[in-house]
Design a protein around this motif. Structure first.
Motif, short mmCIF file in Angstrom:
data_model
loop_
_atom_site.label_atom_id
_atom_site.label_comp_id
_atom_site.label_asym_id
_atom_site.label_seq_id
_atom_site.Cartn_x
_atom_site.Cartn_y
_atom_site.Cartn_z
N GLN A 198 33.28 37.21 37.57
CA GLN A 198 32.75 37.57 38.89
C GLN A 198 33.83 37.51 39.96
O GLN A 198 33.93 38.38 40.81
CB GLN A 198 31.57 36.67 39.25
N ALA A 199 34.68 36.48 39.90
CA ALA A 199 35.75 36.34 40.90
C ALA A 199 36.74 37.49 40.80
O ALA A 199 37.28 37.95 41.80
CB ALA A 199 36.45 35.00 40.72
N LYS A 200 36.96 37.99 39.58
CA LYS A 200 37.91 39.10 39.40
C LYS A 200 37.27 40.45 39.74
O LYS A 200 37.98 41.45 39.82
CB LYS A 200 38.46 39.10 37.96
N ALA A 201 35.96 40.44 39.91
CA ALA A 201 35.22 41.59 40.45
C ALA A 201 35.57 42.93 39.81
O ALA A 201 35.87 43.89 40.51
CB ALA A 201 35.42 41.65 41.97
N GLY A 202 35.57 42.98 38.50
CA GLY A 202 35.80 44.25 37.82
C GLY A 202 37.20 44.37 37.23
O GLY A 202 37.48 45.29 36.46
N ALA A 203 38.08 43.43 37.58
CA ALA A 203 39.46 43.51 37.07
C ALA A 203 39.64 42.68 35.80
O ALA A 203 40.76 42.30 35.47
CB ALA A 203 40.43 43.05 38.16
N GLY A 204 38.55 42.40 35.09
CA GLY A 204 38.67 41.72 33.81
C GLY A 204 38.17 40.29 33.83
O GLY A 204 37.46 39.88 34.75
N SER A 205 38.57 39.55 32.79
CA SER A 205 38.09 38.17 32.63
C SER A 205 39.29 37.24 32.62
O SER A 205 40.42 37.66 32.92
CB SER A 205 37.28 38.08 31.34
N ALA A 206 39.05 35.99 32.24
CA ALA A 206 40.13 34.99 32.25
C ALA A 206 41.29 35.44 31.35
O ALA A 206 41.07 35.79 30.19
CB ALA A 206 39.59 33.66 31.76
N THR A 207 42.49 35.47 31.89
CA THR A 207 43.67 35.78 31.07
C THR A 207 44.64 34.58 31.10
O THR A 207 45.22 34.23 30.08
CB THR A 207 44.42 37.02 31.59
N LEU A 208 44.81 33.97 32.27
CA LEU A 208 45.82 32.92 32.40
C LEU A 208 45.34 31.61 31.78
O LEU A 208 46.03 31.02 30.95
CB LEU A 208 46.19 32.74 33.88
N SER A 209 44.13 31.17 32.16
CA SER A 209 43.59 29.94 31.54
C SER A 209 43.32 30.19 30.06
O SER A 209 43.45 29.28 29.24
CB SER A 209 42.33 29.48 32.27
#
Ligand code: LMR
Length: 295
Positions: A198-209
């Motif tokens: 939701q925080a990335k709002a369409g730009a994907g999911s968790a990548t760094l964590s």
């Protein structure tokens, strides 16, 4: 990049269907020990996998807001199938760390591909649920006012929504929570992935964590392969802990992979209710994955 920084890695193969040469050139300039080689596209999959001891699979499409992990099944199932067929052919004895979602279904897919090829070793197939543990440690530490590095929360079940079951009664160091804290923490841990989507709002999911968690888990696997004693982490594996064929719980990692799968220990009433919910959804996801290959 994080695997290139790992001193236990001597040879690092990077495979993708796009961009692999650029990423490889970039990462190869790091003055660490691992030798890096890049492989682009399916014709190079066999060479990418040959000789590998550990294969990490993060491939596939990410969620957009409003989607569940299961909504990724259609695309990611086929990708995981292809990669696992490559593993069965080129490095059948490798340890497989499967990250691609929906993990609750992709691990059964991988198992069926390996069974078909006659190479299945349940100890060597591990669904990565470390991000749930990493999140649980972080959120619990916040509530307790502790350093997250001192906190250990077992998270069992699977890797989607209610199948993610943090065992807050077994947190180390020993502590207690109010019913409101249990409710808040359980929900936040279960919805951690969605919070990022939701925080990335369409730009994907968790990548760094996710990368952090994947490398933490891969490092544990490599230390196990090296023969270190007492390496215990949570993972989604072939299991007899419940009546389901796959389940996430603490496993002891060794030369053979997940050498021991630990029982859940004592659960409180809240966790027992959560376990029943988790098992119901998990059973369907596991069946969906297995029948994708069987049919
Ligand atoms: C996560 O937990 O962050 C990953 O499984 C990605 C996702 O879609 O939530």
């Amino acid at each position: 990049m994080l695997m290139k920084m790992n001193p236990l890695v001597s040879v690092l193969h990077l495979y993708d269907v796009v961009n692999a040469p650029g990423v490889t050139a970039d990462v190869s300039h790091m003055d660490t020990g691992a030798v890096v080689r890049g492989f682009l596209g399916q014709p190079q999959l066999e060479n990418a996998l040959t000789g590998m001891d550990l294969v990490i699979i993060p491939a596939g499409v990410p969620r957009k807001p409003g989607m569940t992990r299961d909504d990724l099944f259609k695309i990611n199932a086929g990708i995981v199938k292809t990669l696992c067929e490559g593993i069965a052919k080129s490095c059948p004895n490798a340890l497989v760390n499967l990250i691609s979602n929906p993990v609750n279904s992709t691990v059964p897919i991988a198992a069926e591909v390996f069974k078909k090829a006659g190479t299945y070793d349940p100890k060597r197939l591990l669904g990565v649920t470390m991000l749930d543990v990493v999140r649980a440690n972080t959120f619990v530490a916040e509530v307790l006012g502790l350093d997250p590095r001192e906190v250990d929360v077992p998270v069992v079940g699977g890797h989607a929504g209610v199948t993610i079951l943090p065992l807050l009664s077994q947190v180390k160091p020993a502590c207690s929570f109010t019913p409101e804290e249990v409710e808040y923490l359980t929900k936040r841990i279960q919805d951690g992935g969605t919070e990022v989507v939701q925080a990335k709002a369409g730009a994907g999911s968790a990548t760094l964590s996710m990368a952090y968690a994947a490398v933490k888990f891969a490092d544990a696997c490599l230390r196990g392969l090296r023969g270190d004693a007492g390496i215990v982490e949570c993972a989604f594996v072939s299991s007899q802990v419940t009546e389901l064929p796959f389940f996430a719980s603490k496993v002891r990692l060794g030369r053979a992979g997940a050498e021991e799968v630990y029982q859940l220990g004592l659960l409180n009433e809240y966790e027992r209710v959560g376990l029943e919910k988790a098992k119901k959804e998990l059973a369907e996801s596991i069946e969906k994955g297995a029948s994708f290959i069987k049919k």
